[in-house]
Design an enzyme around this catalytic site. Structure first.
Site, PDB file in Angstrom:
ATOM      1  N   LYS A  13     -20.664  33.943 -36.299  1.00 28.50           N
ATOM      2  CA  LYS A  13     -21.007  32.573 -36.690  1.00 28.50           C
ATOM      3  C   LYS A  13     -21.867  32.563 -37.933  1.00 28.50           C
ATOM      4  O   LYS A  13     -21.680  31.725 -38.818  1.00 28.50           O
ATOM      5  CB  LYS A  13     -21.743  31.873 -35.530  1.00 28.50           C
ATOM      6  CG  LYS A  13     -22.042  30.413 -35.800  1.00 28.50           C
ATOM      7  CD  LYS A  13     -20.787  29.563 -35.667  1.00 28.50           C
ATOM      8  CE  LYS A  13     -20.993  28.144 -36.192  1.00 28.50           C
ATOM      9  NZ  LYS A  13     -20.872  28.049 -37.644  1.00 28.50           N
ATOM     10  N   CYS A  58      -8.371  42.056 -36.174  1.00 22.65           N
ATOM     11  CA  CYS A  58      -9.801  41.796 -36.430  1.00 22.65           C
ATOM     12  C   CYS A  58     -10.683  42.858 -35.787  1.00 22.65           C
ATOM     13  O   CYS A  58     -11.899  42.863 -35.982  1.00 22.65           O
ATOM     14  CB  CYS A  58     -10.193  40.402 -35.949  1.00 22.65           C
ATOM     15  SG  CYS A  58      -9.131  39.124 -36.610  1.00 22.65           S
ATOM     16  N   HIS A  90     -16.661  36.406 -41.067  1.00 21.42           N
ATOM     17  CA  HIS A  90     -15.793  37.415 -40.469  1.00 21.42           C
ATOM     18  C   HIS A  90     -14.889  38.072 -41.505  1.00 21.42           C
ATOM     19  O   HIS A  90     -13.732  37.716 -41.648  1.00 21.42           O
ATOM     20  CB  HIS A  90     -14.962  36.752 -39.359  1.00 21.42           C
ATOM     21  CG  HIS A  90     -14.056  37.678 -38.605  1.00 21.42           C
ATOM     22  ND1 HIS A  90     -14.310  39.029 -38.463  1.00 21.42           N
ATOM     23  CD2 HIS A  90     -12.902  37.441 -37.950  1.00 21.42           C
ATOM     24  CE1 HIS A  90     -13.326  39.582 -37.754  1.00 21.42           C
ATOM     25  NE2 HIS A  90     -12.457  38.641 -37.440  1.00 21.42           N
ATOM     26  N   CYS A 132     -16.610  26.973 -35.561  1.00 29.29           N
ATOM     27  CA  CYS A 132     -15.829  28.054 -36.187  1.00 29.29           C
ATOM     28  C   CYS A 132     -16.761  28.931 -37.010  1.00 29.29           C
ATOM     29  O   CYS A 132     -17.676  28.437 -37.654  1.00 29.29           O
ATOM     30  CB  CYS A 132     -14.786  27.472 -37.137  1.00 29.29           C
ATOM     31  SG  CYS A 132     -13.745  26.199 -36.409  1.00 29.29           S
TER      32      CYS A 132
END
Lengths: 399, 471
Positions: free
Chosen positions: A342, A85, A346, A216
């Site tokens: 958030k 990531c 992502h 998440c």
């Protein structure tokens, strides 16, 4: 060992809207981000001398060569890379090193990811890449791997170690998510742009106890790009270039998965990358000298522990700073001014450059309603992998 | 003297109340509960658990052969006993045989083992019987069948019970049967099955056996007689000359159901646990014929007085629901979660992982002593290269360092409880926690290892290990 400090400048950046970009392909997003960066830097594709593109799951197995076709970057060196990531941060780092070495004067770094063509929620899994085709997991993967399942284990351990009951702990985390959503309302390029309350976070459906749905970040598509040049050339492109002060990556040996000394209340890779970046940038008191940070809030607990690992908060005491509003946009050390993962979601290979894009715009005074008063050194923290075994990129940029 | 040196039992953690099944279908109310294998268990994993219980405290290198018995092997072509031998880390030269096709396969395997030991072909033969049989939903067999496994170590030294005599008959009839490729057991009309089958074959075989052995019913402290249910057992025990209330008791049916080919072996283990030196036990298995075995308990039984395998397995349990049972057995189709497809397993990767995956070996650095999983060629502490010995984790105990209950992970029984498990004697492994009640899971909770099914893709059933609260 030499430092990268003040050797390379960012003279142009671009970033697409992050979100469920049903009407944009991977290539469309790359074109949009790159041409925004060209325009920002006042260059065209002929000026680019080398390219590093980061993507994790998209256009596999060969994103490098087709990029020359998409961007018509005829006969230039193009390299695709991944570092989980933190992929985009590493593309940025490689391009910066090429410029600093003198191998090229103008380099392009791109991060891009198309996740929402998959048809499912959450991230893809790649059993072969993760070594799951065997009976035994490889070093850092357990069975039934999901990201929330792993990060939730950090929350369990943190609550346990510091004596927070689950309600107290979850409320502390919910405040971080509410903060990021307040900031996200001011980000036109964010995926989610509505406020959420602490109560909504606490009452959201449970994804991986103790993390609920609103603990998440989302899954989205996006791309971002940066044009990097030698420091002495920077003012030829623009009056307000942004300079690289530190680029550090720490890749951990999966201590969380294998070593009983690791208790999942800290990510050693973040601490190490932070220490190295502070040393490289000449920062001795990060809480005072770093004026803003974009950090990897893939989950609420991740951001909380980042505060401690980057020495913004004292060990085990981030709750005090969260309650005091330290990391709010009007606080003494604003974190995730644009809403963070958030609100942006992502897209794995793009996130790191989206973070740097926000710091770049803040330093240039172009961050719109979320503009900080006196932005100085800005830090981008980009986490790859999981708390059990991570790739952490910490980049520091400044005016 | 040839006989039973050790025994082991495995009953799944979950129970299903029979009234829960009856309530779903509105049929007869049948009392009691049955054992239900978890979604991650099958015949093979249960056999492994029973064998581990049996071999506890014994030298695995001394096992010369492993004979499995079942009617429900996971593979039609591929030997389960060789897979079990790999999981148990038995010698490469251990002989492996799968005995199959009949509920009498457990005693069939005992006869084979007995002959192997008597002829000095082997000194220690490990046997396991395991079954996970299915009856069609809403039928009598669904109410009747339970899941479980048992294991025996047949040897010529230190036996807890000698096997004195064996008598066998075969019998061809369609009473209980299942075609290859079908999932559900069928049977003929109950009157025929009971009167012409079980009720005729068993008394006749027992009476012939007693005559051949030169014994009378009163010589036996217990008659351990397989029966599909208590209704069958009482009449037949009486016909054979045993007191149904004192000599021939089957306490399992109300607690586990009919355990198929492992039923008689679990009963025998229970009888051994309650026996004293000198007791004679008559052991009877039925299915396509009848095997009658006469045993005498030895003084060695006192050495394993605290073993309590059967009682422990009966007492450690949790009740599940019929709805979950239907899902675990894939008896109803459920909407699949929107998650990535599962990649097929790789045969070469499985082949390489036999020791670390199937037998759960990690490494222990011979320079600094650090224990690690999976095997690390370069030590995570002292960095020495290729200086390690293999280190077995399977029988080690651990505790939870941290955990989560993951609803996103694909599972027929969400949430998936995932934990970092630290072992008492060193090392950490990331593991699923199975056979657990999520609300009981706490940091610091002690765990033990259990061998389980993982995904099944394109004809390959992948197995590995999970952790569970100590039973």
């Amino acid at each position: 060992m030499e430092s990268i400090k003040d050797k390379v400048a960012i003279v142009g950046m671009g970033c697409t809207k992050f979100g469920e970009n049903w009407d944009k392909s991977f290539d469309d997003m790359v074109v949009d981000a790159v041409y925004e960066a060209y325009e920002d830097a006042g260059i065209d594709s002929d000026d680019v001398q080398a390219v590093w593109i980061g993507s994790y799951w998209s256009n596999l197995p060969a994103p490098s060569q087709p990029l020359a076709t998409t961007l018509k970057l005829d006969y230039k060196p193009i390299t695709r890379l991944e570092n989980m990531c933190a992929t985009a941060s590493d593309a940025f780092r490689n391009a910066a090193y090429a410029v600093a070495s003198g191998a090229c004067d103008i380099a392009l770094a791109i991060g891009a990811e198309k996740l929402k063509d998959s048809g499912y929620s959450g991230l893809p899994t790649d059993d072969i890449a993760m070594g799951l085709v065997s009976t035994a997991p490889n070093t850092f993967r357990s069975r039934n791997f999901t990201a929330p399942g792993h990060f939730a284990m950090m929350a369990t351990s943190y609550f346990n170690r510091y004596g927070l009951d689950p309600d107290e702990g979850r409320t502390m985390l919910a405040k971080i998510m509410a903060k990021n959503h307040r900031n996200g309302t001011m980000s036109p390029k964010a995926h989610f742009r509505r406020e959420i309350t602490v109560e909504q976070v606490l009452k959201a459906p449970m994804i991986a106890w103790p993390l609920g749905l609103l603990d998440c970040c989302g899954v989205s598509d996006g791309a971002a790009a940066a044009v990097l040049v030698r420091k002495d050339m920077a003012k030829n492109f623009r009056p307000d270039p942004v300079y690289i002060k530190a680029l550090q990556i720490a890749v951990g040996p999966s201590a969380g998965y294998m070593n009983p000394k690791n208790d999942w209340t800290s990510v050693e890779e973040t601490f190490r990358a932070g220490q190295a970046a502070y040393a490289e940038a000449g920062v001795t008191n990060p809480r005072e000298e770093i004026t803003m940070a974009e950090v990897h809030d893939c989950f609420s607990i991740t951001e909380a522990i980042i505060y401690e690992d980057l020495l913004f908060s004292q060990r085990g005491r981030c709750k005090e700073d969260i309650d005091a509003g330290t990391f709010e946009i009007d606080g003494s050390l604003p974190v995730n001014m644009d809403g963070g993962l958030k609100c942006f979601g992502h897209p794995i290979g793009a996130t790191g450059l989206r973070m740097i894009y926000e710091l770049y715009k803040q330093i240039q005074g172009k961050a719109g309603p979320r503009q900080l008063k006196n932005p100085g050194l800005g830090l981008a923290h980009n986490l790859g992998g999981t708390p059990g075994g991570a790739t952490i990129a910490v980049s520091i940029v400044g005016p | 003297m040839v006989g039973i040196k050790s025994y082991g039992v495995y009953l799944p953690y979950y129970r299903l109340n029979r009234p829960d099944i009856s309530k779903a279908w509105g049929g007869f109310q049948v009392p009691g509960e049955k054992t239900v294998a978890n979604f991650d268990e099958d015949t093979l994993t249960m056999a492994v658990e029973a064998c581990r219980d049996c071999l506890n405290g014994f030298d695995r290198n001394a096992v010369d052969a492993v004979f499995l018995s079942s009617t429900t092997y996971p593979y039609a072509e591929k030997q389960s006993s060789s897979l079990v031998a790999a999981v148990l880390d038995l010698n490469r030269t251990a002989r492996t045989i799968d005995v199959a096709g009949t509920l009498r396969s457990g005693t069939n395997a005992v006869r084979l083992a007995l002959n192997a030991v008597k002829s000095k072909d082997a000194s220690n033969v490990l046997i396991a019987a395991s079954d996970l049989r299915l009856g069609l939903p809403s039928g009598g067999k669904e109410l009747e069948f339970g899941d479980g496994a048992a294991s025996l170590l047949i040897s010529d030294t230190d036996v807890v019970a000698s096997i004195d005599d064996v008598y066998s008959v075969n019998n061809e009839m369609y009473d209980v049967y299942r075609l290859a490729g079908e999932r559900f057991v069928r049977s003929w009309e109950d009157r025929f099955v009971r009167e012409a089958g079980y009720g005729t074959v068993v008394p006749r075989a027992v009476s012939e056996a007693l005559e051949a052995f030169g014994r009378k019913p009163e010589d036996f402290a217990a008659a351990v007689i397989y029966a599909p249910n208590p209704g069958y057992l009482g009449g037949v025990a009486k016909k054979c000359g045993f007191d149904p209330k004192k000599q021939a008791i089957d306490p399992l049916w109300g607690m586990t159901g009919n355990l198929g080919s492992s039923h008689a072996m679990v009963l025998l283990a229970g009888a051994l646990e309650q026996s004293k030196p000198g007791d004679r036990i008559l052991w009877v298995a039925y299915g396509d014929g009848c095997d009658v075995v006469s045993l005498t308990v030895t003084d060695e039984i006192e050495k394993i007085a605290g073993k309590r395998s059967v009682q422990r397995m009966l007492e450690s349990k949790s009740v599940t629901t019929y709805q979950k049972y239907l899902r675990w057995r894939e008896l109803i189709a459920v909407e699949p979660p929107m998650r990535p497809r599962t990649e097929p397993a790789s045969a070469p990767a499985l082949y390489r992982d036999r020791k670390c995956g199937l037998a759960l070996y990690g490494s222990k650095c011979t320079k600094c002593g650090t224990v690690q999983y999976p095997v690390q060629r370069i030590c995570m502490e002292c960095r020495s290269k290729d200086e390690f010995e293999y280190y077995a984790f399977a029988d080690k105990k651990g505790k939870i360092v941290t955990f989560s209950h993951d609803n996103l992970a694909v599972s027929p029984d969400p949430p998936t409880t995932l934990a970092a498990v630290d072992f008492e004697e060193g090392g950490r492994i990331m593991m699923d926690v199975t056979d657990r009640n999520p609300s009981d899971i706490k940091v610091g909770m002690p765990l033990e290892m259990t061998f389980r099914k993982f995904r099944q893709t394109e004809g390959v059933q992948v197995y590995w290990w999970k952790s569970r609260p100590i039973r």
